[in-house]
Design a protein around this motif. Structure first.
Motif, PDB file in Angstrom:
ATOM      1  N   VAL A   9       0.818  -1.209   0.000  1.00 28.17           N
ATOM      2  CA  VAL A   9       0.000   0.000   0.000  1.00 28.17           C
ATOM      3  C   VAL A   9       0.856   1.265   0.000  1.00 28.17           C
ATOM      4  N   THR A  10       2.017   1.218   0.642  1.00 29.27           N
ATOM      5  CA  THR A  10       2.751   2.460   0.923  1.00 29.27           C
ATOM      6  C   THR A  10       3.928   2.740  -0.011  1.00 29.27           C
ATOM      7  N   HIS A  11       4.151   1.913  -1.035  1.00 34.88           N
ATOM      8  CA  HIS A  11       5.334   2.131  -1.865  1.00 34.88           C
ATOM      9  C   HIS A  11       5.014   2.282  -3.350  1.00 34.88           C
ATOM     10  N   MET A  12       3.795   2.714  -3.658  1.00 40.81           N
ATOM     11  CA  MET A  12       3.455   2.993  -5.049  1.00 40.81           C
ATOM     12  C   MET A  12       3.920   4.413  -5.358  1.00 40.81           C
ATOM     13  N   MET A  13       5.144   4.509  -5.828  1.00 42.93           N
ATOM     14  CA  MET A  13       5.791   5.807  -5.993  1.00 42.93           C
ATOM     15  C   MET A  13       6.514   5.873  -7.327  1.00 42.93           C
ATOM     16  N   LYS A  14       7.011   7.050  -7.625  1.00 45.15           N
ATOM     17  CA  LYS A  14       7.705   7.259  -8.898  1.00 45.15           C
ATOM     18  C   LYS A  14       8.942   6.380  -9.001  1.00 45.15           C
ATOM     19  N   GLU A  15       9.754   6.358  -7.926  1.00 37.87           N
ATOM     20  CA  GLU A  15      10.916   5.464  -7.880  1.00 37.87           C
ATOM     21  C   GLU A  15      10.434   4.103  -7.400  1.00 37.87           C
ATOM     22  N   PHE A  16       9.829   3.367  -8.300  1.00 35.50           N
ATOM     23  CA  PHE A  16       9.122   2.139  -7.947  1.00 35.50           C
ATOM     24  C   PHE A  16      10.127   1.029  -7.591  1.00 35.50           C
ATOM     25  N   PRO A  17      10.070   0.488  -6.341  1.00 37.72           N
ATOM     26  CA  PRO A  17      10.996  -0.582  -5.938  1.00 37.72           C
ATOM     27  C   PRO A  17      10.524  -1.945  -6.445  1.00 37.72           C
ATOM     28  N   MET A  18      10.705  -2.197  -7.721  1.00 37.62           N
ATOM     29  CA  MET A  18      10.183  -3.407  -8.361  1.00 37.62           C
ATOM     30  C   MET A  18      10.687  -4.681  -7.683  1.00 37.62           C
ATOM     31  N   ASP A  19      11.977  -4.734  -7.409  1.00 34.51           N
ATOM     32  CA  ASP A  19      12.552  -5.937  -6.818  1.00 34.51           C
ATOM     33  C   ASP A  19      11.917  -6.246  -5.470  1.00 34.51           C
ATOM     34  N   LEU A  20      11.685  -5.217  -4.671  1.00 33.29           N
ATOM     35  CA  LEU A  20      11.068  -5.426  -3.361  1.00 33.29           C
ATOM     36  C   LEU A  20       9.621  -5.889  -3.501  1.00 33.29           C
ATOM     37  N   TYR A  21       8.902  -5.341  -4.481  1.00 25.46           N
ATOM     38  CA  TYR A  21       7.519  -5.776  -4.686  1.00 25.46           C
ATOM     39  C   TYR A  21       7.456  -7.237  -5.108  1.00 25.46           C
ATOM     40  N   VAL A  22       8.355  -7.642  -5.977  1.00 26.62           N
ATOM     41  CA  VAL A  22       8.368  -9.046  -6.414  1.00 26.62           C
ATOM     42  C   VAL A  22       8.611  -9.962  -5.221  1.00 26.62           C
ATOM     43  N   ARG A  23       9.563  -9.607  -4.378  1.00 25.41           N
ATOM     44  CA  ARG A  23       9.867 -10.431  -3.204  1.00 25.41           C
ATOM     45  C   ARG A  23       8.700 -10.432  -2.225  1.00 25.41           C
ATOM     46  N   CYS A  24       8.032  -9.309  -2.100  1.00 23.74           N
ATOM     47  CA  CYS A  24       6.867  -9.210  -1.215  1.00 23.74           C
ATOM     48  C   CYS A  24       5.754 -10.155  -1.675  1.00 23.74           C
ATOM     49  N   ILE A  25       5.433 -10.141  -2.957  1.00 22.78           N
ATOM     50  CA  ILE A  25       4.392 -11.020  -3.490  1.00 22.78           C
ATOM     51  C   ILE A  25       4.813 -12.481  -3.368  1.00 22.78           C
ATOM     52  N   GLN A  26       6.101 -12.757  -3.508  1.00 23.86           N
ATOM     53  CA  GLN A  26       6.591 -14.126  -3.356  1.00 23.86           C
ATOM     54  C   GLN A  26       6.359 -14.648  -1.939  1.00 23.86           C
ATOM     55  N   VAL A  27       6.570 -13.792  -0.952  1.00 19.63           N
ATOM     56  CA  VAL A  27       6.334 -14.198   0.441  1.00 19.63           C
ATOM     57  C   VAL A  27       4.868 -14.567   0.633  1.00 19.63           C
ATOM     58  N   VAL A  28       3.960 -13.726   0.130  1.00 18.11           N
ATOM     59  CA  VAL A  28       2.524 -14.012   0.235  1.00 18.11           C
ATOM     60  C   VAL A  28       2.198 -15.333  -0.455  1.00 18.11           C
ATOM     61  N   HIS A  29       2.749 -15.541  -1.640  1.00 18.28           N
ATOM     62  CA  HIS A  29       2.469 -16.764  -2.402  1.00 18.28           C
ATOM     63  C   HIS A  29       2.933 -18.005  -1.646  1.00 18.28           C
ATOM     64  N   LYS A  30       4.109 -17.949  -1.029  1.00 16.71           N
ATOM     65  CA  LYS A  30       4.623 -19.110  -0.300  1.00 16.71           C
ATOM     66  C   LYS A  30       3.763 -19.416   0.924  1.00 16.71           C
ATOM     67  N   LEU A  31       3.278 -18.390   1.586  1.00 15.27           N
ATOM     68  CA  LEU A  31       2.393 -18.604   2.743  1.00 15.27           C
ATOM     69  C   LEU A  31       1.074 -19.245   2.307  1.00 15.27           C
ATOM     70  N   LEU A  32       0.528 -18.784   1.181  1.00 21.46           N
ATOM     71  CA  LEU A  32      -0.714 -19.358   0.673  1.00 21.46           C
ATOM     72  C   LEU A  32      -0.511 -20.816   0.245  1.00 21.46           C
ATOM     73  N   CYS A  33       0.644 -21.113  -0.325  1.00 24.43           N
ATOM     74  CA  CYS A  33       0.933 -22.500  -0.722  1.00 24.43           C
ATOM     75  C   CYS A  33       0.935 -23.428   0.486  1.00 24.43           C
ATOM     76  N   TYR A  34       1.509 -22.949   1.597  1.00 23.54           N
ATOM     77  CA  TYR A  34       1.494 -23.767   2.807  1.00 23.54           C
ATOM     78  C   TYR A  34       0.070 -23.967   3.307  1.00 23.54           C
ATOM     79  N   GLN A  35      -0.716 -22.891   3.306  1.00 26.98           N
ATOM     80  CA  GLN A  35      -2.095 -22.993   3.784  1.00 26.98           C
ATOM     81  C   GLN A  35      -2.907 -23.950   2.922  1.00 26.98           C
ATOM     82  N   LYS A  36      -2.694 -23.896   1.621  1.00 23.57           N
ATOM     83  CA  LYS A  36      -3.388 -24.817   0.713  1.00 23.57           C
ATOM     84  C   LYS A  36      -2.956 -26.258   0.964  1.00 23.57           C
TER      85      LYS A  36
END
Length: 625
Positions: free
Chosen positions: A430-457
């Motif tokens: 929510v807080t990092h949608m900015m002009k200097e977009f931290p793409m690498d950090l966003y990718v890693r962030c979504i990866q963390v969510v995906h891995k948690l969901l995989c465990y829950q599934k």
């Protein structure tokens, strides 16, 4: 002026009637920088040298002032100085030992600065000579090991660690540091662990010891397994469990510099984060240390020993050193808050990741997300994160924003720690949608969510979490990518991130019935997708446009186009919103569908229960048929 003279070793400036007066140690340094052996005229030269107070700045400056050819002329004297420094480390007189350690540090730094553009072999040759390097380093490491393990002065141990850090960091790329070969052969791993396992030594030298250990572990880690490998790390860690990881706990906790009512600042420390990453990455047993609970600092409690609760372990995994968890004493008082290293780390991460414009914080934020990825990949860590019997209050820092109110910290609910991890990921999105977009950090962030969901599934964990916040954050991120398509595409492949987000929604649609807590949660998912159908339609139009053109993004955009099939079916519902009769019919059919879905979940219809994806498509079929 007096200070400048002092640095130059001058006790008195020259005048018409008097010669300049220099410190004796400076005069002795000048003799070393001559081509002649200084001990020829003075047999006790080396003995006297280490009784003199070291002038570090003069010695380093003298080395720096010489060019390569001049330095090679005095190579024999430098080799001799290095060897006599090592001999002095074995002296009983502490002044000699201290001066020898300081002289070694100055020599290593000075030669390194002179040879920055050359290889490590030149540094070895200049310091000790190739023919004597192995014996010199063996004697040096044995002397340092003895000093670190002895019951001696803490200042001596501090100097030993500083010298080791000088040796380790003598080249910019640690894997190109040939001196480290000798350090690894004559390992000082036992000495480091002894420091970390002894509370007084840990308080004095814990930081340097942890940084040194992290650097040693990284030496040629992707080429060959050195003596300090993961298995040895694992075995020794079991022996020194509490001391080593208490050091990490204390040091991670000490990184905070905050005020409760002001914008929180933090002292970034990539070295400690690197050590924490290596511990999580190399050693499965470290997860048990992350999970060790204790009353929060400042709370007076009387610990009571409850029946130990072991997290449910997924099939095919064995929890490492479960006796460590079982021995933890937790307070039963509901008013007493408990904490652990993972909670401290999550709080630290929430502060570090608030401002990625600063380069140091950007690197620290990246390290934090890499550590979280390692944790999310570990089965036992996931079992602990999702355990309903292990609930904590985690006060994450939330960046001040105009469009939302400040959260009340007093009424934080006790929840499994996975909720705090998801909150942290949502907050970052929510807080990092900015002009200097931290793409690498966003990718890693979504990866963390995906891995948690995989465990829950996989383990069918029904987490009671406000999933709508995550869905809303993901959709807003997609809208940001579309709104800034031109600017972002000039720097990043935004389709990789878009595909990851779409796949998360596909995962909720297809497997949501295995981990969403209630049927109403699944209905909220349908509602959110239908409500925000325009965003998904706009995304589809954008990727379709780019996938039909022969540009560089054709293949990446095509993948997103294919992944959007499931989600776009929901947009069909939108054109029927004007028909009230239609929605009355759908409402009735939807109730029957939910009743059937609930019955299937309860096991009453286990023989013919439909997958979530079939139920979803059945619902959509009812709408437009």
């Amino acid at each position: 002026m007096a200070q400048v003279e002092k640095r130059g070793g001058l006790l008195r400036k020259s005048s018409a009637s008097k010669k300049p007066l220099k410190e004796k140690v400076v005069l002795m340094y000048d003799e070393i920088f001559m081509t002649e052996d200084p001990s020829k005229c003075s047999p006790r030269f080396w003995e006297e040298l280490f009784l003199m107070k070291v002038n570090l700045e003069y010695l380093e400056g003298k080395l720096e002032s010489l060019d390569g050819e001049e330095l090679m002329k005095i190579k024999d004297n430098i080799n001799c100085l290095f060897q006599h420094c090592i001999q002095a480390l074995g002296e009983e007189h502490p002044i000699r030992v201290v001066n020898a350690l300081q002289t070694l540090c100055a020599l290593i730094r000075g030669v390194h600065q002179k040879n920055k553009s050359t290889s490590g072999f030149d540094i070895i040759n200049m310091l000790m000579g190739f023919d004597k390097a192995e014996l010199c380093m063996k004697n040096l490491m044995e002397s340092l090991d003895s000093l670190l393990c002895a019951e001696g002065s803490e200042s001596l141990k501090s100097l030993c660690l500083k010298l080791l850090l000088c040796l380790v960091t003598v080249t910019d790329n640690i894997s190109q540091n040939t001196i480290l070969e000798y350090v690894m052969i004559n390992s000082i791993f036992e000495a480091i662990l002894q420091i970390l396992s002894h509370p007084p030594s840990r308080r004095e030298h814990g930081y340097d010891a942890v940084v040194l250990l992290a650097l040693l572990v990284n030496y040629r880690k992707y080429e060959v397994g050195g003596p300090l490998n993961g298995q040895q790390y694992k075995d020794k860690e079991e022996e020194h469990q509490s001391g080593f990881f208490s050091a990490l706990t204390n040091m991670v906790g000490s990184m905070f510099i905050a005020d409760a009512h002001e914008k929180i600042s933090v002292q970034t420390n990539e070295a400690i984060l690197l050590a924490l990453y290596e511990a999580v990455h190399l050693n499965r047993n470290f997860i048990t240390v992350l999970a060790q609970s204790h009353p929060e600092m400042g709370l007076v409690t009387t610990p009571v020993s409850p029946a130990p609760t072991t997290p449910a372990t997924p099939l095919g995994t064995t929890p490492p050193s479960s006796d460590v968890i079982s021995s933890v004493e937790l307070p039963l008082d509901a008013d007493v808050q408990t904490s652990n290293l993972l909670i401290t780390f999550l709080k630290y991460s929430s502060i570090v990741m608030q401002d990625t414009k600063d380069e140091h914080r950007l690197h620290s934020g990246k390290l934090c997300l890499i550590i979280l990825t390692c944790i999310a990949e570990d089965q036992y860590a996931n079992a602990f994160l999702h355990d309903d019997n292990m609930n904590f209050r985690v006060n994450l820092h939330r960046m001040p924003m105009r469009h939302r109110k400040k959260a009340a910290d007093k009424n934080l609910p006790c929840r499994p720690l996975v909720c705090a991890v998801l909150d942290l990921m949502v907050e970052f999105i929510v807080t990092h949608m900015m002009k200097e977009f931290p793409m690498d950090l966003y990718v890693r962030c979504i990866q963390v969510v995906h891995k948690l969901l995989c465990y829950q599934k996989k383990c069918r964990v029904r987490l009671h979490y406000t999933w709508r916040e995550l869905w809303s954050a993901l959709i807003n991120l997609l809208k940001f990518l579309m709104s800034n398509e031109t600017v972002l595409l000039a720097k990043h492949n935004i389709f990789t991130l878009a595909l990851m987000i779409v796949n998360l929604f596909n995962m909720f649609i297809t497997y949501g019935d295995t981990f969403l807590p209630t049927p109403s949660s699944y209905d909220e998912l349908y509602y959110e997708i239908i409500r925000m159908h325009q965003s998904f339609d706009n995304l589809y139009s954008m990727v379709l446009r780019l996938s039909t053109n022969a540009g560089q993004w054709k293949e990446a955009a095509s993948k997103v186009t294919h992944a959007l099939v499931n989600i776009r079916l929901g947009s069909i519902c939108q054109k029927y919103q004007r028909s009230s009769q239609f929605f009355q019919e759908v409402t009735g059919k939807m109730c029957l569908n939910v009743a059937y879905h609930t019955k299937a979940r309860s096991g009453q219809n286990s023989g013919n229960s439909k997958p979530a994806e079939v139920c979803f498509f059945s619902f959509l079929t009812l709408i437009y048929t």
